[in-house]
Every structure is written in structure tokens, then in C-alpha cells.
Design a protein around this motif. Structure first.
Motif, PDB file in Angstrom:
ATOM      1  N   GLY A  11       0.785  -1.224  -0.017  1.00 52.95           N
ATOM      2  CA  GLY A  11       0.052  -0.028   0.015  1.00 52.95           C
ATOM      3  C   GLY A  11       0.955   1.219   0.100  1.00 52.95           C
ATOM      4  O   GLY A  11       1.933   1.211   0.412  1.00 52.95           O
ATOM      5  N   MET A  12       0.023   2.307  -0.408  1.00 54.31           N
ATOM      6  CA  MET A  12       1.211   3.547  -0.475  1.00 54.31           C
ATOM      7  C   MET A  12      -0.068   4.714  -0.470  1.00 54.31           C
ATOM      8  O   MET A  12      -1.034   4.507  -0.482  1.00 54.31           O
ATOM      9  CB  MET A  12       1.844   3.662  -1.887  1.00 54.31           C
ATOM     10  CG  MET A  12       3.249   3.133  -1.872  1.00 54.31           C
ATOM     11  SD  MET A  12       3.864   3.263  -3.538  1.00 54.31           S
ATOM     12  CE  MET A  12       4.145   5.064  -3.538  1.00 54.31           C
ATOM     13  N   CYS A  13       0.239   5.936  -0.037  1.00 53.59           N
ATOM     14  CA  CYS A  13      -0.550   7.307  -0.302  1.00 53.59           C
ATOM     15  C   CYS A  13       0.327   7.706  -1.556  1.00 53.59           C
ATOM     16  O   CYS A  13       1.312   7.457  -2.039  1.00 53.59           O
ATOM     17  CB  CYS A  13      -0.367   7.818   1.045  1.00 53.59           C
ATOM     18  SG  CYS A  13       1.260   8.871   1.192  1.00 53.59           S
ATOM     19  N   LYS A  14      -0.615   8.670  -2.017  1.00 54.19           N
ATOM     20  CA  LYS A  14      -0.163   9.413  -3.203  1.00 54.19           C
ATOM     21  C   LYS A  14       0.975  10.187  -2.422  1.00 54.19           C
ATOM     22  O   LYS A  14       0.725  10.934  -1.572  1.00 54.19           O
ATOM     23  CB  LYS A  14      -1.179  10.383  -3.726  1.00 54.19           C
ATOM     24  CG  LYS A  14      -0.702  11.707  -4.526  1.00 54.19           C
ATOM     25  CD  LYS A  14      -1.042  11.528  -6.019  1.00 54.19           C
ATOM     26  CE  LYS A  14      -0.676  12.584  -6.857  1.00 54.19           C
ATOM     27  NZ  LYS A  14       0.683  13.302  -6.359  1.00 54.19           N
ATOM     28  N   PHE A  15       2.379  10.328  -3.361  1.00 56.92           N
ATOM     29  CA  PHE A  15       3.423  11.167  -2.856  1.00 56.92           C
ATOM     30  C   PHE A  15       3.232  12.480  -3.235  1.00 56.92           C
ATOM     31  O   PHE A  15       2.765  12.885  -4.440  1.00 56.92           O
ATOM     32  CB  PHE A  15       4.716  10.482  -3.305  1.00 56.92           C
ATOM     33  CG  PHE A  15       5.081   9.264  -2.634  1.00 56.92           C
ATOM     34  CD1 PHE A  15       4.343   8.427  -1.616  1.00 56.92           C
ATOM     35  CD2 PHE A  15       6.345   8.708  -3.035  1.00 56.92           C
ATOM     36  CE1 PHE A  15       4.839   7.479  -1.087  1.00 56.92           C
ATOM     37  CE2 PHE A  15       6.987   7.562  -2.040  1.00 56.92           C
ATOM     38  CZ  PHE A  15       6.051   7.035  -1.232  1.00 56.92           C
ATOM     39  N   GLY A  16       3.749  13.415  -2.541  1.00 57.23           N
ATOM     40  CA  GLY A  16       3.885  14.801  -3.128  1.00 57.23           C
ATOM     41  C   GLY A  16       4.077  15.606  -1.989  1.00 57.23           C
ATOM     42  O   GLY A  16       4.361  15.645  -0.683  1.00 57.23           O
ATOM     43  N   GLU A  17       3.730  16.932  -2.111  1.00 59.20           N
ATOM     44  CA  GLU A  17       3.695  17.875  -1.056  1.00 59.20           C
ATOM     45  C   GLU A  17       2.269  17.858  -0.342  1.00 59.20           C
ATOM     46  O   GLU A  17       1.428  18.586  -0.723  1.00 59.20           O
ATOM     47  CB  GLU A  17       3.837  19.344  -1.441  1.00 59.20           C
ATOM     48  CG  GLU A  17       5.297  19.527  -1.949  1.00 59.20           C
ATOM     49  CD  GLU A  17       5.639  20.944  -2.388  1.00 59.20           C
ATOM     50  OE1 GLU A  17       4.690  21.310  -3.415  1.00 59.20           O
ATOM     51  OE2 GLU A  17       6.693  21.639  -2.159  1.00 59.20           O
ATOM     52  N   MET A  32      -2.831   1.046   6.405  1.00 56.55           N
ATOM     53  CA  MET A  32      -4.357   0.590   5.922  1.00 56.55           C
ATOM     54  C   MET A  32      -4.366   0.028   4.799  1.00 56.55           C
ATOM     55  O   MET A  32      -4.920  -1.152   4.646  1.00 56.55           O
ATOM     56  CB  MET A  32      -5.264   1.644   6.317  1.00 56.55           C
ATOM     57  CG  MET A  32      -5.428   2.173   7.763  1.00 56.55           C
ATOM     58  SD  MET A  32      -5.866   1.214   9.131  1.00 56.55           S
ATOM     59  CE  MET A  32      -7.527   0.914   9.224  1.00 56.55           C
ATOM     60  N   TYR A  33      -3.984   0.716   3.970  1.00 59.91           N
ATOM     61  CA  TYR A  33      -4.058   0.252   2.384  1.00 59.91           C
ATOM     62  C   TYR A  33      -3.283  -1.153   2.021  1.00 59.91           C
ATOM     63  O   TYR A  33      -3.971  -2.183   1.766  1.00 59.91           O
ATOM     64  CB  TYR A  33      -3.279   1.296   1.394  1.00 59.91           C
ATOM     65  CG  TYR A  33      -3.614   1.087   0.106  1.00 59.91           C
ATOM     66  CD1 TYR A  33      -3.558  -0.132  -0.795  1.00 59.91           C
ATOM     67  CD2 TYR A  33      -4.068   2.374  -0.612  1.00 59.91           C
ATOM     68  CE1 TYR A  33      -3.782  -0.381  -2.171  1.00 59.91           C
ATOM     69  CE2 TYR A  33      -4.325   2.099  -2.066  1.00 59.91           C
ATOM     70  CZ  TYR A  33      -4.231   0.839  -2.756  1.00 59.91           C
ATOM     71  OH  TYR A  33      -4.628   0.978  -4.167  1.00 59.91           O
ATOM     72  N   ALA A  34      -2.185  -1.308   2.828  1.00 61.66           N
ATOM     73  CA  ALA A  34      -1.402  -2.581   2.847  1.00 61.66           C
ATOM     74  C   ALA A  34      -2.144  -3.817   3.605  1.00 61.66           C
ATOM     75  O   ALA A  34      -2.246  -4.814   2.969  1.00 61.66           O
ATOM     76  CB  ALA A  34      -0.012  -2.480   3.315  1.00 61.66           C
ATOM     77  N   ALA A 217       4.720   4.167   2.592  1.00 60.04           N
ATOM     78  CA  ALA A 217       4.289   3.229   1.801  1.00 60.04           C
ATOM     79  C   ALA A 217       4.344   1.865   2.922  1.00 60.04           C
ATOM     80  O   ALA A 217       5.031   2.171   4.099  1.00 60.04           O
ATOM     81  CB  ALA A 217       5.455   2.845   0.800  1.00 60.04           C
ATOM     82  N   GLY A 218       3.546   1.115   2.449  1.00 61.76           N
ATOM     83  CA  GLY A 218       3.547  -0.097   3.582  1.00 61.76           C
ATOM     84  C   GLY A 218       3.423  -1.485   2.962  1.00 61.76           C
ATOM     85  O   GLY A 218       3.133  -1.759   1.702  1.00 61.76           O
ATOM     86  N   LEU A 219       3.807  -2.506   3.747  1.00 64.08           N
ATOM     87  CA  LEU A 219       3.600  -3.960   3.320  1.00 64.08           C
ATOM     88  C   LEU A 219       3.442  -4.807   4.396  1.00 64.08           C
ATOM     89  O   LEU A 219       3.627  -4.343   5.588  1.00 64.08           O
ATOM     90  CB  LEU A 219       5.211  -4.250   2.886  1.00 64.08           C
ATOM     91  CG  LEU A 219       6.136  -3.688   1.707  1.00 64.08           C
ATOM     92  CD1 LEU A 219       7.557  -4.154   2.087  1.00 64.08           C
ATOM     93  CD2 LEU A 219       5.538  -3.943   0.467  1.00 64.08           C
ATOM     94  N   VAL A 220       2.552  -5.807   3.886  1.00 63.04           N
ATOM     95  CA  VAL A 220       2.388  -6.841   5.010  1.00 63.04           C
ATOM     96  C   VAL A 220       3.019  -8.077   4.557  1.00 63.04           C
ATOM     97  O   VAL A 220       3.061  -8.497   3.804  1.00 63.04           O
ATOM     98  CB  VAL A 220       1.074  -7.088   5.176  1.00 63.04           C
ATOM     99  CG1 VAL A 220       0.780  -8.171   6.148  1.00 63.04           C
ATOM    100  CG2 VAL A 220       0.062  -5.881   5.498  1.00 63.04           C
ATOM    101  N   MET A 221       3.869  -8.604   5.532  1.00 60.60           N
ATOM    102  CA  MET A 221       4.805  -9.804   5.330  1.00 60.60           C
ATOM    103  C   MET A 221       4.784 -10.707   6.517  1.00 60.60           C
ATOM    104  O   MET A 221       4.158 -10.531   7.341  1.00 60.60           O
ATOM    105  CB  MET A 221       6.435  -9.044   5.413  1.00 60.60           C
ATOM    106  CG  MET A 221       6.886  -8.470   4.196  1.00 60.60           C
ATOM    107  SD  MET A 221       8.299  -7.310   4.608  1.00 60.60           S
ATOM    108  CE  MET A 221       9.304  -8.695   4.893  1.00 60.60           C
TER     109      MET A 221
END
Lengths: 386, 150, 347
Positions: A11-17, A32-34, A217-221
Motif C-alpha cells: 500500500g501507498m499514499c499518493k506522494f507529493g507535498e 491501512m491500504y497494505a 508506503a507499507g507492506l504486510v509480510m
């Protein structure tokens, strides 16, 4: 068969300012997305690692392990915060990899996060500078771009690399990011615009440099045997390796190669029992375009000194023999320092799952990420496979 | 506790003022800044203090055009990796030079300058910068790049 | 006899033409140079101050003298622009040139004659055998308020003299001082720029004190103008030293060689000392030098100096005053203002 470590959610969020969001908001979003992507109940997660370089200086908040577990409502699970400058994200992935391998943890949430836009330019530059040797480089006026400029100048001197070559990673990566909905910059940029952009530290220009970015950014491992319980499309970590080099760039015998990258790549390929030609897609740390050129050589895609030529020949484009940074890389996806190493793995997992949409590298089976800390004092390499 | 910069600069004054590092008597390697352990010899190493002659050549360089606030007055400025004649490199500004004349291989010598001010009321850190060797540095006029002084 | 065992100077690389300053303030640029006798002045780089200038000059002096810095028993730095109001410049110099920790050190301030006062103090310690060698420095990065007359001359530079008894390059036979309380020029604590008494700085201040100092030295040494080959006076501008020379009866050619003010401006505590160095760069052994330094507030220090044979061997070891004068890069007023912190918003 060895019990590999699997990535079951990304999962990620939109990157930016991200003016409207604070560190908590977008880190939670990516996590949460991940977790939703993994389809894993929160109660099954028994540990968390967060990669972050400098929330203390960027936002005034440290103790990010407890911070992230608390806001995510993950209960009383152990939480770890790891720092390795711009390789903090990769270090977080590797910490979780080792924890799961050891059997200490079963299912882990891995986060990478950085909020950079809440400070002024001086503070942002000084904070990034501490990734190099602050007392002997930064204090004497060597900004972070200056150190990469030393490498670029020397690469041009030793191998005839040109200003066009320096512009090429930017052009390629922006074109790739145009198809990445999470990227900070989703529009292509022509080479003459790159070559005429303002100088940061000669010969490096603004458009050779990754931007200041907020993002997570996120991962579930989890372990391989558990992976099937949660996911039909797990991606496996075939190798995780890390090498170190001198903190100060001036202490290296050569500044046109990163020994830590060379050795960690070699160890990783050996661990995965693969050769470089088996790798179908790469995410290489392009905080400055010269970094992508040097890494292209150091991982073995091009011979030493021919990284520019490889770009010229299109070898590293999507559709080329060795596609590099289909996500847009640090330059165009954006470079929230602590998040980058995790975002690289998110991209490669999507590529291996076939979920990378318009930037998909067809039939990708094996993928390799290089995440760099400082000017190459830390190199973390992950090889993923389907 | 100490005011910003005070102790951290003070404890390095010898090294920063006079380019004092160390050399390993076992393997003959020179180190700057001084290292606590010889990375070549480790426990067999025998490190002794050594003051560098302050002569060297430019190994790589850049012109900094975006810098933190405390360097604004100097911008644009040249910073380089200088390879000292003893064989180790350090990072320093190059002063007393026109930007267009800087090149890899240029002969330089150490001079003494302000490195950083810790705010207007704070302490001033002094130390080494480098300048091209020339008559006013007590060297031959216009020594050409790569040509070492006797 | 006590003498100079080594000397060194330093003048920053940057220059601004006095005509450029004049034009900024709507004055006649062409007239200002000849009118003041200052055509250009040295400007310190943004990373240069009295400590860095002093270190460079001191390193030159030590190299010339071929002495072990551990033999230096006193370090005195004279300046009116010490980088710290409280905390000595001298300790920075001593550490940077490699002095022993077993020595004495202090900063001097007496407007433009702080450096020669430091020389006198060092001479006393050497003559009394309290120390072997003393390092006396006069150095300044002088400030002039934007638009003020001082802005045309206030410059940067310094000179370092090693005072000792062994194998001097020049002996100092005599020194005398003339001191009164005369407020012709001052800078109050906390003020960025000095103030001055305008035309009051001339007759009752510079001319009286330099004249009286010279008279005292002639009397004490029982000499006349004819006994000297070279004269050096403090140079607040190009006019005053020439005028005082005329009053004393010094032939033009005996003064000419010391007038560095025309090319580098008034380096305050460095002024007369750099002028003396220029003479020592060229004078034959046996030459006699008459120097009077002046400091506002006010006082003068006068010296009678004889050049020794040893000076010949010392030449060519370190850069000369002329080497520094010739090494120059012009800056415009904007750059000068940036370097000299006249742009306050930059901090």
C-alpha cells in the motif's frame, strides 16, 4: 524447501507535498491500504517496523514505533523504528525479513514514512546532509547535492559521461511515472528542459535531483507457509542483503562506484541463486541521476563507465532488456526518504503480481531493488520473485 | 550541556586548524580526519598523530549554488575533494579562485578561513580551506595541474 | 639587541575602486582617488576576518624566520575589528600556528596602532628575557559606514612580526610613544560602524601625535631626517602621511616606497606595519628605517630600525607585500556590500 518470507499486501499514499496531511495521516493511509490489500485481520499482525530517517528534525516527533502502532490501533504489539538515512525503508523491510525468518514474528506490518515539507529549505538541506559525514563534509559546506556532484564530475572525467547522459534518467523516469497514480510528478519532461534547469551543484541540476516529498508506503509480510492462508498472489523475498562503506565519500578509493552496492548485489544474487540476466525489473536508488547511472553499472546491467550508454540505448526503459525504475524512481515518484525503500518494494511486488497497469513490465518473474543510504555508505538489496 | 557548536568544534580544533590526522606505523597509511582504529591493520595498527603538509590536488569539485542559510553570503562557492600529497582525501572549499579556472588535478594548498558561524551571536568555527598554489602562497607562479611541487 | 626575526603580511584578494564607491553615492568618481590618495582598497572575503588574516600573516612570518613555533612565548594581536568582543583572537592564532600552551596571549586595541603597541610589549618581554620570541600582529577588517568618508579607505589586511634577539633581520634600536586623550575617532560598544570628528582627526589628532612622536624619537636617538633611508607613517589615506612627511622635512623619495595605502587602502592596525614590511622587502642591509604608527584616541608609537645582513637570506621565502598587492580581483559595490555584511537582511 526453505521457508521464504512473503509479501502479501502492499500500500501507498499518493506522494507529493501533502499540505493537508501530517505524518500520522498519510502513514496510517499507507498502512491501512497494505493491510486491506493483504486481507489480513489486524489482530493477526504480531509486530511492526517503521523506516524513517529524521521525523525528529522534520516534524519534532520521534518514537515512531509506538506512534504508528497507537494510531493504527494495533494494540500492544512490539514496534520497531529503524534508521539508515535514505535506506531507512529498505532497512525496515530487511528487519521484518529477519524477524520473520527467525520465527520471532509471524505477520508483520512494515512502514516507511517521511514528512519533509513542514520545514524550510535550510532545515531540509541540513537534515538531509546528516546522511553524509556531517562533521567533515556537511559542516565544511558540502551539501548533499555537492557530494553527488563530486561523483558526477569524476564520472564525466574518468568515463566521458556527458550532460545528456545525466539528463536521461530524469526523462525516462518521468515518462514512467506518467503511468503511476501514486507518483509526485506524473508528467513527462523533455530532455532540453532537464538540461536547462537550474544548477544545484555543477554539473547537477534541479531536474537531476529527487524532490522534497511527503509520503508513506507499507507492506504486510509473513512466512511462506502462512502466506497461502491470506493471499492468492504472494510475492516472495528471494534474498535480502546489506553492505556498508565509509560514511564520508572522501574516504573511498573510488567515488565512481559504490562498493556497498556491488557487494550487496553480489551476495543477494548468490543467496537467490540467480544471475543478473534472470532479473526482469529493477528499482534503483536515483536520488540524483548520476546515482542511477552508477547503480546501473554497479548492479551489472552495464559495464563500469557505460551506465550512460545503457540509457542511451534504451536498455533500462520499460520494454528494454533491464527496465529500471518503472515506478518513476525517486526522481518522479518522489523521495520521502524513509518511505523510499518500502515504496521500491511496493512497486516491484505490483510488477510481479502483474498489477502495474500501464507501466507493467510484461512477464516479470524476478525483481531487484537497491536502496542507498547517504552517498552509498549503506546499500540494501532485495530480490523478489513470484 | 554546551551552546551549539562549542564543544563539538573545540574538541576538533587541532585537526581542523592544522590538518592534524594520523598515520599507521604498521602499514604506512595516512588518515584524515584522525581515525580511532586503522581499518587496514585493526588491532595490529599503530596510529600516531600526523600534521599534514597541506598540499594536494583537486580530485573532484563542484560549485554550490543552493546552500543552507549560513553559506548564502559565499554563494556560489567551490567545494572539492582534495587529494593530499600524503595520499588521503578530504572535503574543503576552494577559495581565492575564479570558478571557471577550477579543474581536476589543480594544485592547491591549505589556507585558514572561517568555516561556519553558529548564528550571529554564536561561536565561529575556523579551519582549513584550500586555494590554488601561486606566488602569493609561497609557491611557483602558475604551477600547472598535475605537476607536483618539488 | 632586540629585533625582527621574521615578518609576514596578508592582504585579501578582493579590491573595490574608490571611484565605484564614489559613483554609488553620487560623488565625482574621477576626483576621489587623487583627492584622497586612495585609488582602491582591499576587501576581505565573506569568510575572512582578523583571525584568518592574522593566521595567514603569522604563518608567513614563522616560515620566513624558520623558528619553531614552540619557542614563541607571547602572542599579541592588535586590532579594532576583533571577531569577538569578548574572547581573544590571539588564542586562535596561537593554536593555528602551533604554539605551545605554555605562553601568554592577549588582544590589543588602540585604534590603528594596536599592532605596534603589541610590538612594544613583545620587545619588553624579549629584552627582559621573560620570553624567547614574541609574535606581534596588527590586523584589521575595517568598517566604514555606508556613505561615510571612511568608506573610501577602510580596508583589510595585516602584518605579523616575530620579535626576538637571535639573528634578527632588522634590529629595533629605539621605540618611543606619545599619548594623550584625544577623541578623534571611536566606536562605541555594540555599534557596527565607527564615528569620527571629521576635520578634527587632522591637526589636533594625527598631525600632532605623529609629529610629537617623531620629535621624541629624533631627540632620544640623537638623529635627524638625514640619518634615515626610509620613512613609514600611519596611512589613514594617501594625503596625511605625505603631509606629515613634509612637516618633518622628509624628502619625497624616502617616503614613497611605504605608501601602500594607494593600492590597498587603510588597513588600520595593519597600515604602518604593512608599510614597514614593504620597506623590509626591498631595503639593503644597513638601511635605517623611521616608523611612526598612529592610533586614534590618541597616540603614536615611533620606531628606529636598522636592516641587518640576515635579511638577504630571508627574502624569497614568503610572499612579499607587492605579491599581495598585485594579486587582486575587483568586486563591485553590491558584492562588497554582501561580503562586508552591509546587507543586514542576510544576517
Amino acid at each position: 524447501m526453505r521457508n521464504r518470507v512473503a509479501i502479501i499486501g502492499v500500500g501507498m499514499c499518493k506522494f507529493g507535498e501533502l499540505w493537508e496531511q501530517n505524518l500520522k495521516d498519510f502513514t496510517l493511509e499507507a498502512g491501512m491500504y497494505a493491510i486491506f490489500d493483504a486481507g489480513v485481520p489486524g489482530s493477526d499482525i504480531d509486530g511492526m517496523v517503521i523506516g524513517n530517517m529524521s521525523a525528529g528534525r522534520f516534524t519534532g516527533q520521534e518514537h515512531l514505533g509506538a506512534f504508528a502502532v497507537d494510531m493504527g490501533g494495533l494494540g500492544d504489539i512490539p514496534a520497531y523504528s529503524v534508521e539508515a538515512a535514505c535506506a531507512s525503508g529498505g532497512a525496515a523491510v530487511r528487519q521484518a525479513y529477519m524477524a520473520i525468518k527467525s520465527g520471532e514474528h509471524k505477520v508483520m506490518l512494515v512502514l516507511g514514512s517521511e514528512k519533509m515539507s513542514d520545514v524550510n529549505q535550510t532545515e531540509a538541506m541540513n537534515t538531509i546532509s546528516v546522511a553524509s559525514d556531517w562533521e567533515w563534509e556537511g559542516m565544511f559546506g558540502a551539501t548533499f547535492p555537492a557530494l553527488y556532484a563530486f561523483m558526477a564530475r569524476r564520472h564525466m572525467y574518468e568515463y566521458g559521461t556527458t550532460e545528456e547522459h545525466l539528463a536521461m534518467p530524469t526523462v525516462k523516469n518521468h515518462a514512467n511515472a506518467a503511468h503511476n497514480p501514486w507518483a509526485q510528478f506524473q508528467s513527462p519532461v523533455p530532455i532540453d528542459v532537464v538540461m536547462k534547469s537550474g544548477l544545484l551543484a555543477d554539473p547537477l541540476r534541479v531536474l537531476h535531483s529527487a524532490p522534497v516529498t511527503d509520503g508513506a508506503a507499507g507492506l504486510v509480510m509473513c512466512s511462506e507457509d502462512l502466506a497461502k492462508k491470506y493471499s492468492d498472489t504472494p510475492v516472495f523475498i528471494e534474498a535480502s542483503d546489506q553492505s556498508s562503506d565509509t560514511l564520508a565519500l572522501h574516504d573511498r578509493k573510488s567515488i565512481t562506484t559504490m562498493n556497498a552496492v556491488v557487494s550487496s548485489t553480489r551476495y543477494a544474487l548468490k543467496e537467490a541463486n540467480l544471475e543478473l540476466k534472470d532479473i526482469n525489473v529493477f528499482e534503483l536508488h536515483d536520488s540524483f541521476s548520476i546515482g542511477e547511472i552508477i547503480l546501473t553499472e554497479d548492479v551489472g546491467i552495464a559495464k563500469k563507465g557505460e551506465g550512460g550508454k545503457a540509457l542511451e540505448e534504451g536498455i533500462t526503459e520499460i520494454g528494454g532488456k533491464f527496465p529500471v525504475n518503472p515506478s518513476g524512481g525517486l526522481k518522479a515518484r518522489g523521495h520521502p526518504v524513509g518511505a523510499t525503500g518500502v515504496a521500491q518494494i511496493v512497486e516491484l511486488a505490483l510488477q510481479l503480481r502483474g498489477d502495474a497497469e500501464k507501466r507493467q513490465v510484461d512477464g516479470a518473474e524476478k525483481a531487484l531493488a537497491v536502496n542507498i543510504g547517504g552517498t552509498g555508505a549503506t546499500s540494501i538489496v532485495h530480490i523478489l520473485g513470484r | 550541556m554546551a551552546e551549539q557548536g562549542v564543544a563539538s568544534v573545540w574538541r576538533r580544533i587541532k585537526a581542523i586548524y592544522t590538518i592534524q590526522g594520523n598515520m599507521c606505523k604498521t602499514c604506512g597509511s595516512y588518515y584524515f580526519p584522525p581515525r580511532p582504529v586503522c581499518p587496514e591493520c585493526r588491532r595490529k595498527g599503530k596510529l600516531e598523530l600526523y600534521t599534514f603538509k597541506g598540499l594536494g590536488t583537486i580530485y573532484s569539485y563542484t560549485v554550490v549554488r543552493q546552500a543552507p542559510e549560513d553559506f548564502k553570503r559565499q554563494m556560489p562557492y567551490v567545494i572539492a575533494q582534495v587529494e593530499l600529497d600524503e595520499g588521503t582525501r578530504l572535503t574543503a572549499q576552494i577559495v581565492n579562485v575564479d570558478i571557471e579556472n577550477v579543474e581536476i588535478g589543480m594544485r592547491v594548498r591549505a589556507c585558514f578561513r572561517k568555516i561556519k558561524e553558529f548564528g550571529q551571536g554564536g561561536i565561529i568555527a575556523y579551519g582549513y580551506k584550500f586555494e590554488p598554489t601561486m606566488k602569493v602562497t609561497g609557491h611557483k607562479e602558475k604551477s600547472s595541474p598535475k605537476q607536483k611541487e618539488p | 639587541m632586540v629585533g625582527i626575526v621574521g615578518f609576514g603580511v596578508y592582504v585579501p584578494r578582493y579590491r573595490i575602486k574608490t571611484s565605484d564607491i564614489a559613483e554609488l553615492w553620487g560623488e565625482d568618481g574621477e576626483k576621489i582617488g587623487p583627492g584622497l590618495g586612495v585609488f582602491e582598497k582591499s576587501v576581505p572575503g565573506p569568510d575572512e576576518d582578523v583571525a584568518t588574516i592574522s593566521v595567514e600573516a603569522a604563518r608567513n612570518a614563522i616560515k620566513m624566520a624558520k623558528i619553531d613555533p614552540l619557542d614563541i612565548g607571547a602572542v599579541y594581536v592588535g586590532s579594532e575589528s576583533h571577531p569577538y568582543a569578548v574572547k581573544p583572537t590571539g588564542t586562535i592564532v596561537a593554536e593555528a600556528v602551533g604554539c605551545s600552551y605554555n605562553m601568554t596571549c592577549a588582544d590589543f586595541e588602540f585604534a590603528c596602532k594596536a599592532g605596534t603597541a603589541a610590538m612594544q610589549a613583545a620587545m619588553g618581554l624579549v629584552a627582559s628575557k621573560m620570553i624567547k620570541i614574541g609574535l606581534a600582529i596588527g590586523s584589521d577588517t575595517a568598517q566604514g559606514r555606508p556613505g561615510d568618508a571612511l568608506e573610501y579607505s577602510a580596508a583589510a589586511g595585516g602584518a605579523a612580526y616575530l620579535i626576538g634577539q637571535k639573528n634578527p633581520l632588522a634590529t629595533i634600536e629605539e621605540t618611543v610613544s606619545f599619548t594623550t586623550d584625544t577623541p578623534d575617532f571611536w566606536r562605541r560598544e555594540g555599534e557596527d560602524f565607527p564615528s569620527h570628528g571629521a576635520r578634527f582627526t587632522g591637526e589636533p589628532a594625527y598631525f600632532r601625535h605623529v609629529g610629537e612622536g617623531a620629535k621624541l624619537l629624533f631627540a632620544k636617538t640623537k638623529t635627524t631626517v638625514d640619518d634615515y633611508d626610509y620613512f613609514v607613517f600611519h596611512m589613514p589615506n594617501g594625503k596625511f602621511p605625505v603631509a606629515v612627511g613634509k612637516q618633518i622635512g622628509v624628502p619625497k623619495e624616502k617616503l614613497e616606497d611605504s605608501l601602500v595605502v594607494r593600492q590597498i587602502g587603510n588597513t588600520y592596525s595593519g597600515s604602518a606595519m604593512i608599510g614597514l614590511a614593504r620597506i623590509l622587502d626591498i631595503a639593503k642591509p644597513g638601511s635605517k628605517i623611521f616608523m611612526v604608527a598612529y592610533g586614534s584616541g590618541a597616540g603614536s608609537d615611533a620606531f628606529s630600525i636598522t636592516v641587518e645582513d640576515a635579511i638577504l637570506e630571508s627574502r624569497g621565502m614568503v610572499p612579499t607585500v607587492d605579491d599581495y598587492i598585485q594579486r587582486k580581483t575587483y568586486v563591485n559595490y553590491a558584492t562588497y556590500a554582501k561580503y562586508r555584511r552591509k546587507i543586514k537582511a542576510l544576517g
